[in-house]
Design a protein around this motif. Structure first.
Motif, PDB file in Angstrom:
ATOM      1  N   GLY A 150      -8.803  -1.223 -12.907  1.00 56.26           N
ATOM      2  CA  GLY A 150      -9.541   0.016 -12.734  1.00 56.26           C
ATOM      3  C   GLY A 150      -9.330   0.552 -11.332  1.00 56.26           C
ATOM      4  O   GLY A 150      -8.760  -0.120 -10.467  1.00 56.26           O
ATOM      5  N   ASP A 151      -9.792   1.764 -11.131  1.00 58.03           N
ATOM      6  CA  ASP A 151      -9.609   2.416  -9.846  1.00 58.03           C
ATOM      7  C   ASP A 151     -10.940   2.968  -9.367  1.00 58.03           C
ATOM      8  O   ASP A 151     -11.609   3.722 -10.075  1.00 58.03           O
ATOM      9  CB  ASP A 151      -8.590   3.546  -9.984  1.00 58.03           C
ATOM     10  N   ALA A 171      -4.009  -1.934 -13.598  1.00 55.68           N
ATOM     11  CA  ALA A 171      -4.218  -3.231 -12.954  1.00 55.68           C
ATOM     12  C   ALA A 171      -3.293  -3.372 -11.749  1.00 55.68           C
ATOM     13  O   ALA A 171      -2.177  -2.836 -11.731  1.00 55.68           O
ATOM     14  CB  ALA A 171      -3.966  -4.364 -13.940  1.00 55.68           C
ATOM     15  N   TYR A 172      -3.771  -4.097 -10.735  1.00 57.14           N
ATOM     16  CA  TYR A 172      -3.034  -4.288  -9.495  1.00 57.14           C
ATOM     17  C   TYR A 172      -2.928  -5.786  -9.206  1.00 57.14           C
ATOM     18  O   TYR A 172      -3.880  -6.531  -9.437  1.00 57.14           O
ATOM     19  CB  TYR A 172      -3.760  -3.601  -8.337  1.00 57.14           C
ATOM     20  N   LYS A 173      -1.778  -6.202  -8.651  1.00 56.55           N
ATOM     21  CA  LYS A 173      -1.552  -7.627  -8.435  1.00 56.55           C
ATOM     22  C   LYS A 173      -1.080  -7.913  -7.021  1.00 56.55           C
ATOM     23  O   LYS A 173      -0.635  -7.032  -6.280  1.00 56.55           O
ATOM     24  CB  LYS A 173      -0.521  -8.151  -9.435  1.00 56.55           C
ATOM     25  N   VAL A 231      -2.752  -4.131  -1.950  1.00 59.03           N
ATOM     26  CA  VAL A 231      -3.460  -3.307  -2.940  1.00 59.03           C
ATOM     27  C   VAL A 231      -4.343  -2.342  -2.156  1.00 59.03           C
ATOM     28  O   VAL A 231      -5.523  -2.594  -1.915  1.00 59.03           O
ATOM     29  CB  VAL A 231      -4.313  -4.176  -3.892  1.00 59.03           C
ATOM     30  N   GLU A 232      -3.747  -1.241  -1.732  1.00 61.02           N
ATOM     31  CA  GLU A 232      -4.463  -0.321  -0.852  1.00 61.02           C
ATOM     32  C   GLU A 232      -5.647   0.345  -1.544  1.00 61.02           C
ATOM     33  O   GLU A 232      -6.573   0.807  -0.879  1.00 61.02           O
ATOM     34  CB  GLU A 232      -3.499   0.742  -0.318  1.00 61.02           C
ATOM     35  N   GLY A 239     -12.454  -4.026   1.223  1.00 59.03           N
ATOM     36  CA  GLY A 239     -11.434  -4.340   2.213  1.00 59.03           C
ATOM     37  C   GLY A 239     -11.734  -5.663   2.901  1.00 59.03           C
ATOM     38  O   GLY A 239     -12.881  -6.032   3.113  1.00 59.03           O
ATOM     39  N   SER A 240     -10.679  -6.370   3.270  1.00 62.08           N
ATOM     40  CA  SER A 240     -10.838  -7.706   3.857  1.00 62.08           C
ATOM     41  C   SER A 240     -10.898  -7.599   5.376  1.00 62.08           C
ATOM     42  O   SER A 240      -9.907  -7.811   6.073  1.00 62.08           O
ATOM     43  CB  SER A 240      -9.685  -8.605   3.428  1.00 62.08           C
TER      44      SER A 240
END
Length: 526
Positions: A150-151, A171-173, A231-232, A239-240
């Motif tokens: 999702g976004d 999906a992002y990986k 994964v911007e 955010g980390s």
């Protein structure tokens, strides 16, 4: 959505009288006797069923939810059905989801007997397994981990039930070329912790979890980098800020606990300095910033004589753990956690309760595991405290959450007579799909449901909302997401806290409101 974390120390506030602080005596402590912690525990575990994504099981107790996200991952050719929505929206964010499962597992590891005595162990195991089943799907190869489904941006354009989702489910990986050591590390920690939980109950599943955890740790350590650079899309939401070194130390300690392997302990010892484990003096513990949790876990190892060879470094970890505890107790010089006038720990404006529940858990574990069976005291700059004082402070924070506060409101939804009725939660704020199966679109949800002044038609039982502001004020408004949105990682640490307080108060597992009688669905009016 969670706010981004920070490594800054929270400014010092004028100290309350130490005796009042340690006894948790805010000016509204007027509740006769202890709260029903068994009831709070049961309702906390129920919350995770409201947050489920995927095909719901036959024993689903939150009946206003239905199947959702059944094509997740299809566009990328992978099965990513399942897992948890993090809060009141419908994105599946890997990092906070993994931290949620780590904390649920840690609660069961430390307080299994207490949880079992309430008859809630099966529900606790189900809550953990719903997350770990998804993590195994998301870990499609040794160096590939799916980070998000999702976004966040498109999701926030819509106000829909999860069953009606029309927003992107892309999906992002992370992988070898697009690393995510923090995500891999936290997911490894979650699976390692869960492997301990299932070791005797389901040995095969436990072994499978441990295998994934070891692979993920190796992947995260070999291909280093922050996941929000790969994964911007996650930057604005999770955010980390703390980087990945804390997650790698965290994962190493959990893998050591799961395997008793010297390699993982040596990793945490050898990298204690360069990864900040014995360098950062913390005033928060969260889905992003793990250092205080690492320091408490390392302190527990001092109780075992066989780790004496590492005693010097473990003592440094313990020193930093006690800095965190002293900061919560308002007994440090210049680096304490702020307080509201009513005595609640206050870290920041957005979703402050996450820091309260995680602090309560860490302090309880430290009191039970490091200070237990000894006359040791924590020597803070502002005075020494023992186990009884630390436990009393934990109780004061839990009781504030449950209603002993200036608003006389429980911030755990569904507990007590007064609690938030307009939780910022898409599914809860719209008529249940099981009651009305007609499609509700993006703008229709905003136009007809979001702005309604009436209470939500569905009650998100067990959700711990963001909570009051720095002056103990709370505004129960659906649009007030900083205060009325709840997250899975808010509630997860409370499972262990409530279980332990229930035992300390000599309570049974009887509930004030049986789940079968609780109004999980309020009356619906068009």
């Amino acid at each position: 959505m969670g706010d981004t974390g920070s490594l800054r120390l929270v400014p010092h506030c004028p100290r309350l009288l130490i005796a009042l602080v340690l006894l948790g005596l805010s000016f509204t402590v007027s509740v006769a006797g202890a709260f029903n912690y068994a009831d709070a525990l049961t309702k906390s575990l129920l919350y995770f069923e409201a947050q489920r994504s995927g095909r719901l099981p036959h024993n689903q107790r939150v009946t206003w939810r239905d199947h959702s996200g059944l094509t997740d991952g299809l566009e990328q050719g992978v099965d990513l059905v399942g897992g948890y929505y993090d809060a009141g929206d419908h994105v599946k964010f890997g990092l906070p989801m993994a931290f949620t499962v780590t904390m649920l597992s840690w609660s069961v590891i430390e307080y299994s007997g207490q949880i079992d005595s309430t008859g809630e162990m099966e529900h606790a195991l189900e809550a953990i397994k719903w997350g770990t089943d998804y993590f195994m799907k998301a870990h499609t190869s040794p160096t590939v981990l799916w980070a998000e489904v999702g976004d966040g941006d498109t999701d926030h354009y819509c106000w829909q039930r999860p069953e009606d989702m029309t927003t992107s489910r892309r999906a992002y990986k992370v992988d070898e070329n697009n690393p995510g050591s923090d995500l891999a590390g936290e997911t490894a920690a979650a699976m390692a912790a869960a492997s301990i939980v299932f070791r005797r109950r389901n040995p095969h599943y436990s072994s499978l979890l441990l295998h994934h955890a070891q692979q993920l740790f190796e992947f995260g350590d070999k291909y280093r980098g922050e996941y929000d650079r790969s994964v911007e899309e996650v930057k604005s939401y999770y955010g980390s800020v703390s980087g990945y070194k804390d997650e790698l130390l965290w994962a190493a300690l959990w893998l050591h606990r799961a395997t008793d392997g010297e390699y993982y302990l040596s990793y945490a010892i050898n990298k204690a300095h360069c990864f900040g484990g014995v360098g950062w003096a913390m005033t928060e513990f969260s889905w992003d910033v793990k250092y205080a949790g690492i320091q408490v876990m390392a302190s527990q190892l001092l109780m075992n004589e066989k780790h004496g060879v590492h005693g010097h470094v473990l003592q440094m970890y313990r020193s930093k753990a006690e800095h965190y505890i002293c900061s919560c107790l308002n007994l440090n010089n210049g680096s304490n956690v702020d307080r509201t006038p009513g005595g609640l720990l206050y870290v920041r404006q957005w979703n402050n309760m996450q820091y309260v529940s995680s602090a309560a858990f860490l302090l309880m574990v430290y009191s039970d595991q490091v200070l237990a069976g000894s006359d040791e005291e924590i020597r803070c700059p502002g005075g020494s405290v023992g186990r009884a004082e630390v436990t009393a402070f934990v109780k004061s924070q839990a009781d504030y959450i449950l209603g002993s506060n200036p608003m006389n409101m429980s911030y755990l939804v569904g507990f007590g007579p007064s609690y938030p009725r307009r939780v910022h939660h898409r599914g809860a704020s719209i008529v249940s799909y099981r009651e009305y199966r007609g499609f509700i679109g993006c703008t229709q949800g905003y136009d007809n449901w979001y702005a309604r002044q009436e209470p939500n038609p569905n009650v998100v039982v067990g959700a711990l909302v963001g909570g009051p502001d720095c002056q103990d004020n709370f505004f129960d408004q659906r649009g007030n997401y900083m205060q009325t949105e709840a997250c899975t990682y808010n509630t997860a640490p409370l499972v262990g806290v409530f279980a332990r307080l229930m035992q300390l108060e000599g309570q049974s597992g009887e509930l004030e409101d049986g789940i079968e009688n609780f109004p999980l669905r309020a009356s619906y009016r068009k």
